[in-house]
Design a protein around this motif. Structure first.
Motif, PDB file in Angstrom:
ATOM      1  N   VAL A   1       0.862  -1.182   0.000  1.00 43.30           N
ATOM      2  CA  VAL A   1       0.000   0.000   0.000  1.00 43.30           C
ATOM      3  C   VAL A   1       0.893   1.225   0.000  1.00 43.30           C
ATOM      4  N   GLU A   2       0.784   2.004  -1.057  1.00 41.24           N
ATOM      5  CA  GLU A   2       1.568   3.225  -1.191  1.00 41.24           C
ATOM      6  C   GLU A   2       0.619   4.408  -1.100  1.00 41.24           C
ATOM      7  N   PRO A   3       0.665   5.154   0.010  1.00 44.61           N
ATOM      8  CA  PRO A   3      -0.245   6.292   0.146  1.00 44.61           C
ATOM      9  C   PRO A   3       0.065   7.378  -0.883  1.00 44.61           C
ATOM     10  N   LEU A   4      -0.972   8.109  -1.273  1.00 44.25           N
ATOM     11  CA  LEU A   4      -0.781   9.242  -2.168  1.00 44.25           C
ATOM     12  C   LEU A   4      -0.062  10.346  -1.411  1.00 44.25           C
ATOM     13  N   ALA A   5       0.324  11.407  -2.096  1.00 44.28           N
ATOM     14  CA  ALA A   5       1.147  12.465  -1.514  1.00 44.28           C
ATOM     15  C   ALA A   5       0.603  13.001  -0.189  1.00 44.28           C
ATOM     16  N   GLU A   6      -0.685  13.306  -0.127  1.00 51.71           N
ATOM     17  CA  GLU A   6      -1.260  13.900   1.087  1.00 51.71           C
ATOM     18  C   GLU A   6      -2.167  12.912   1.822  1.00 51.71           C
ATOM     19  N   GLN A   7      -1.822  11.648   1.773  1.00 55.07           N
ATOM     20  CA  GLN A   7      -2.664  10.612   2.349  1.00 55.07           C
ATOM     21  C   GLN A   7      -1.849   9.821   3.379  1.00 55.07           C
ATOM     22  N   SER A   8      -2.478   9.497   4.492  1.00 55.86           N
ATOM     23  CA  SER A   8      -1.792   8.680   5.492  1.00 55.86           C
ATOM     24  C   SER A   8      -1.898   7.211   5.090  1.00 55.86           C
TER      25      SER A   8
ATOM     26  N   ASP B   1      -3.076   4.866   6.946  1.00 51.68           N
ATOM     27  CA  ASP B   1      -4.399   4.411   7.365  1.00 51.68           C
ATOM     28  C   ASP B   1      -5.460   4.756   6.316  1.00 51.68           C
ATOM     29  N   ASP B   2      -5.386   5.974   5.787  1.00 51.37           N
ATOM     30  CA  ASP B   2      -6.341   6.375   4.750  1.00 51.37           C
ATOM     31  C   ASP B   2      -6.155   5.531   3.486  1.00 51.37           C
ATOM     32  N   ALA B   3      -4.912   5.216   3.156  1.00 54.56           N
ATOM     33  CA  ALA B   3      -4.651   4.384   1.982  1.00 54.56           C
ATOM     34  C   ALA B   3      -5.225   2.985   2.175  1.00 54.56           C
ATOM     35  N   LEU B   4      -5.084   2.434   3.388  1.00 51.48           N
ATOM     36  CA  LEU B   4      -5.673   1.122   3.671  1.00 51.48           C
ATOM     37  C   LEU B   4      -7.197   1.172   3.631  1.00 51.48           C
ATOM     38  N   ASP B   5      -7.779   2.213   4.227  1.00 51.30           N
ATOM     39  CA  ASP B   5      -9.236   2.361   4.210  1.00 51.30           C
ATOM     40  C   ASP B   5      -9.769   2.469   2.786  1.00 51.30           C
ATOM     41  N   ALA B   6      -8.990   3.056   1.891  1.00 54.64           N
ATOM     42  CA  ALA B   6      -9.422   3.226   0.501  1.00 54.64           C
ATOM     43  C   ALA B   6      -9.536   1.895  -0.243  1.00 54.64           C
ATOM     44  N   LEU B   7      -8.914   0.841   0.284  1.00 55.81           N
ATOM     45  CA  LEU B   7      -8.994  -0.466  -0.357  1.00 55.81           C
ATOM     46  C   LEU B   7     -10.339  -1.159  -0.115  1.00 55.81           C
ATOM     47  N   PHE B   8     -11.081  -0.700   0.901  1.00 50.93           N
ATOM     48  CA  PHE B   8     -12.308  -1.380   1.295  1.00 50.93           C
ATOM     49  C   PHE B   8     -13.520  -0.469   1.162  1.00 50.93           C
ATOM     50  N   ALA B   9     -14.654  -1.089   0.849  1.00 52.00           N
ATOM     51  CA  ALA B   9     -15.923  -0.356   0.793  1.00 52.00           C
ATOM     52  C   ALA B   9     -16.450  -0.192   2.218  1.00 52.00           C
ATOM     53  N   ALA B  10     -17.516   0.572   2.379  1.00 59.83           N
ATOM     54  CA  ALA B  10     -18.103   0.839   3.699  1.00 59.83           C
ATOM     55  C   ALA B  10     -18.546  -0.453   4.393  1.00 59.83           C
ATOM     56  N   ASP B  11     -18.935  -1.469   3.605  1.00 60.28           N
ATOM     57  CA  ASP B  11     -19.381  -2.732   4.200  1.00 60.28           C
ATOM     58  C   ASP B  11     -18.231  -3.661   4.582  1.00 60.28           C
ATOM     59  N   GLY B  12     -16.979  -3.219   4.375  1.00 59.10           N
ATOM     60  CA  GLY B  12     -15.824  -4.011   4.775  1.00 59.10           C
ATOM     61  C   GLY B  12     -15.292  -4.941   3.706  1.00 59.10           C
ATOM     62  N   HIS B  13     -15.946  -5.016   2.555  1.00 65.32           N
ATOM     63  CA  HIS B  13     -15.478  -5.865   1.465  1.00 65.32           C
ATOM     64  C   HIS B  13     -14.471  -5.104   0.609  1.00 65.32           C
ATOM     65  N   TRP B  14     -13.656  -5.862  -0.108  1.00 69.71           N
ATOM     66  CA  TRP B  14     -12.684  -5.251  -1.003  1.00 69.71           C
ATOM     67  C   TRP B  14     -13.401  -4.408  -2.055  1.00 69.71           C
ATOM     68  N   ARG B  15     -12.866  -3.250  -2.341  1.00 65.65           N
ATOM     69  CA  ARG B  15     -13.371  -2.479  -3.490  1.00 65.65           C
ATOM     70  C   ARG B  15     -12.988  -3.225  -4.765  1.00 65.65           C
TER      71      ARG B  15
END
Length: 185
Positions: free
Chosen positions: A77-84, A86-100
């Motif tokens: 997981v490589e965060p974007l320039a202004e992304q932590s 944790d935010d990069a990891l959260d971006a991998l999953f939908a609100a229901d917890g499944h993989w995007r």
């Protein structure tokens, strides 16, 4: 020349080798640092039977293999320039917890296991070679040294080296035939 100074001079060649293999600057720097640290922590393991460069390259190759194996099992997981992170990891999953986007399925895990078992068998066969044959085989096939380099390192003739490589290969072939190929049939 002391070992620390000699290792310092090896840093750049080892780093170039690691960067070529890993294609990732920070990972390459990490494996080179781990290699140099391993040598500095236990300098008595270097027996002087090869050059320090050969010894360090051998250790580095195993460190690189470890990284490649880990990378094959992990999702980077490589965060974007202004992304932590944790935010990069959260971006991998939908609100229901499944993989995007689900990670790709393993194509043939049984082949990967079979390959690992083959290399374990090969290592066992190499371990059973006479020490000098095993060393010459590993220098040529694993470290990819030229015959002249091996001869210079071991103080043997190129004819002797070729004969010993032939014997090592034939003994490995016989061992693999008995321990791997006959078992597979």
């Amino acid at each position: 020349m002391d070992i620390a100074a000699e290792l310092s001079s090896l840093h750049q060649p080892l780093l170039r080798f690691a960067q070529l293999q890993l294609r990732h600057d920070s990972l390459a720097e990490d494996v080179v640092s781990e290699t140099l640290l391993a040598i500095l922590e236990t300098p008595e393991r270097f027996e002087g039977r090869s050059s320090l460069k050969t010894y360090a390259t051998g250790i580095l190759k195993f460190k690189i293999i470890d990284v490649l194996r880990r990378r094959g099992r992990e999702i980077h997981v490589e965060p974007l320039a202004e992304q932590s992170v944790d935010d990069a990891l959260d971006a991998l999953f939908a609100a229901d917890g499944h993989w995007r986007e689900a990670p790709p399925a393993w194509q043939h895990p049984e082949r990967a296991l079979e390959q690992a078992q083959f290399f374990d068998t090969l290592q066992l066969c190499i371990d059973n070679l006479p020490p000098k044959l095993a060393r010459i085989f590993m220098m040529r096939e694993w470290l990819e040294l030229e015959i002249d380099g091996i001869c210079g390192e071991l103080q043997i003739t190129s004819n002797n080296c070729s004969v010993m490589l032939y014997r090592a290969r034939m003994q490995l072939r016989e061992c693999l035939q008995l321990r791997w190929f006959e078992d597979a049939t």
